[in-house]
Design a protein around this motif. Sequence first.
Motif, PDB file in Angstrom:
ATOM      1  N   UNK A 270      -3.231  -3.320  -6.301  1.00 23.34           N
ATOM      2  CA  UNK A 270      -3.086  -4.127  -7.513  1.00 23.34           C
ATOM      3  C   UNK A 270      -4.333  -4.888  -7.926  1.00 23.34           C
ATOM      4  N   UNK A 271      -5.237  -5.169  -6.986  1.00 26.82           N
ATOM      5  CA  UNK A 271      -6.419  -5.964  -7.342  1.00 26.82           C
ATOM      6  C   UNK A 271      -7.591  -5.626  -6.420  1.00 26.82           C
ATOM      7  N   UNK A 272      -8.202  -4.445  -6.598  1.00 30.09           N
ATOM      8  CA  UNK A 272      -9.305  -4.020  -5.732  1.00 30.09           C
ATOM      9  C   UNK A 272     -10.476  -4.995  -5.715  1.00 30.09           C
ATOM     10  N   UNK A 273     -10.772  -5.627  -6.842  1.00 24.50           N
ATOM     11  CA  UNK A 273     -11.909  -6.544  -6.888  1.00 24.50           C
ATOM     12  C   UNK A 273     -11.713  -7.757  -5.981  1.00 24.50           C
ATOM     13  N   UNK A 274     -10.464  -8.065  -5.667  1.00 28.95           N
ATOM     14  CA  UNK A 274     -10.152  -9.186  -4.786  1.00 28.95           C
ATOM     15  C   UNK A 274      -9.803  -8.716  -3.372  1.00 28.95           C
ATOM     16  N   UNK A 275     -10.009  -7.441  -3.121  1.00 30.85           N
ATOM     17  CA  UNK A 275      -9.726  -6.908  -1.795  1.00 30.85           C
ATOM     18  C   UNK A 275      -8.307  -6.440  -1.588  1.00 30.85           C
ATOM     19  N   UNK A 276      -7.483  -6.473  -2.632  1.00 26.14           N
ATOM     20  CA  UNK A 276      -6.100  -6.011  -2.501  1.00 26.14           C
ATOM     21  C   UNK A 276      -6.072  -4.508  -2.766  1.00 26.14           C
ATOM     22  N   UNK A 277      -6.292  -3.750  -1.700  1.00 24.14           N
ATOM     23  CA  UNK A 277      -6.373  -2.293  -1.774  1.00 24.14           C
ATOM     24  C   UNK A 277      -5.460  -1.699  -0.710  1.00 24.14           C
TER      25      UNK A 277
ATOM     26  N   UNK B   1      -8.891   1.550   1.840  1.00 22.35           N
ATOM     27  CA  UNK B   1      -9.395   2.521   0.860  1.00 22.35           C
ATOM     28  C   UNK B   1      -9.717   1.788  -0.436  1.00 22.35           C
ATOM     29  N   UNK B   2     -10.999   1.452  -0.613  1.00 22.75           N
ATOM     30  CA  UNK B   2     -11.451   0.753  -1.810  1.00 22.75           C
ATOM     31  C   UNK B   2     -11.632   1.695  -2.989  1.00 22.75           C
ATOM     32  N   UNK B   3     -11.396   2.983  -2.767  1.00 26.67           N
ATOM     33  CA  UNK B   3     -11.571   3.989  -3.821  1.00 26.67           C
ATOM     34  C   UNK B   3     -10.284   4.789  -4.022  1.00 26.67           C
ATOM     35  N   UNK B   4      -9.168   4.110  -3.830  1.00 28.16           N
ATOM     36  CA  UNK B   4      -7.864   4.767  -3.885  1.00 28.16           C
ATOM     37  C   UNK B   4      -7.635   5.500  -5.194  1.00 28.16           C
ATOM     38  N   UNK B   5      -7.997   4.899  -6.314  1.00 31.74           N
ATOM     39  CA  UNK B   5      -7.734   5.507  -7.622  1.00 31.74           C
ATOM     40  C   UNK B   5      -8.459   6.844  -7.784  1.00 31.74           C
TER      41      UNK B   5
ATOM     42  N   UNK C 276      -7.338  10.331  -0.594  1.00 29.11           N
ATOM     43  CA  UNK C 276      -7.322  10.978   0.716  1.00 29.11           C
ATOM     44  C   UNK C 276      -8.572  10.692   1.540  1.00 29.11           C
ATOM     45  N   UNK C 277      -9.745  10.824   0.924  1.00 28.93           N
ATOM     46  CA  UNK C 277     -11.003  10.732   1.681  1.00 28.93           C
ATOM     47  C   UNK C 277     -11.719   9.398   1.533  1.00 28.93           C
ATOM     48  N   UNK C 278     -11.125   8.438   0.830  1.00 25.86           N
ATOM     49  CA  UNK C 278     -11.799   7.168   0.614  1.00 25.86           C
ATOM     50  C   UNK C 278     -11.568   6.130   1.686  1.00 25.86           C
ATOM     51  N   UNK C 279     -10.894   6.480   2.764  1.00 25.40           N
ATOM     52  CA  UNK C 279     -10.543   5.514   3.801  1.00 25.40           C
ATOM     53  C   UNK C 279     -11.725   5.202   4.714  1.00 25.40           C
ATOM     54  N   UNK C 280     -11.863   3.910   5.065  1.00 23.97           N
ATOM     55  CA  UNK C 280     -12.916   3.458   5.969  1.00 23.97           C
ATOM     56  C   UNK C 280     -12.354   2.336   6.850  1.00 23.97           C
ATOM     57  N   UNK C 281     -12.873   2.195   8.052  1.00 27.81           N
ATOM     58  CA  UNK C 281     -12.472   1.091   8.919  1.00 27.81           C
ATOM     59  C   UNK C 281     -13.130  -0.186   8.425  1.00 27.81           C
ATOM     60  N   UNK C 282     -12.327  -1.222   8.192  1.00 27.54           N
ATOM     61  CA  UNK C 282     -12.841  -2.477   7.645  1.00 27.54           C
ATOM     62  C   UNK C 282     -12.940  -3.578   8.684  1.00 27.54           C
TER      63      UNK C 282
END
Length: 207
Positions: A133-140, A181-185, A189-195
């Motif tokens: 709902x809010x990627x810019x705020x880290x809600x991914x 996944x900060x690139x969900x949109x 599938x491949x946008x996942x990273x360990x945070x």
Amino acid sequence: MTRSLGVKAWATGTVVLAALTGCASSGSSADPSPPATTAASSPTTTSSSPSPTSASEVASTAAEDVVRRYFAVLDGLRHDPTKALAQLSSVATSTQLAAQKRLLTTERSQKLRQVGDTKVVDVTVQSVNLDNSDPSAGKVPTATVDVCWDVSDVDIVDKGGKSVVSPNRASAGATRYTVANYHWSDDPSAGWRIATGQDLKHTTCVS
């Protein structure tokens, strides 16, 4: 999703044990730190299930895959200090990326390298939250993934080949990772990273 395959990954000694167990210190990054995963699905325990169909199943599989790749990338970077640290960005982001870059830079400045491989004993996806709902705020979208690892076959040596590992080093342990996944949109599938990562006190999943 639990798999008990003896997958080789990456390793460390006491001098870099914090990195092995995933304790990431605070650091700057282009992506904000993700929120704690709250919307959970039950851990998947079927090892021979059909191809995932739902968005949560796809996310669970992708999160597990990136965790395994994360260990493999770190393993390679420690074996060969000439490899570019930029490889880390393919498996880590945010706090975890910054912390591992700092740690590897320190190791390389001290002429340390890894001998042997860590075994990833078990990977379990504990929960998945697909809120974007809010990627810019880290809600991914995020997933919580527990990893059991074994470093009994691993050594860290100096430039003369002498071990720098303490004889009191734990040979096995467990870590809980937050995978985001900060690139969900654009890339669900491949946008996942360990945070982030945090040690778990239990080691019952390690034989």
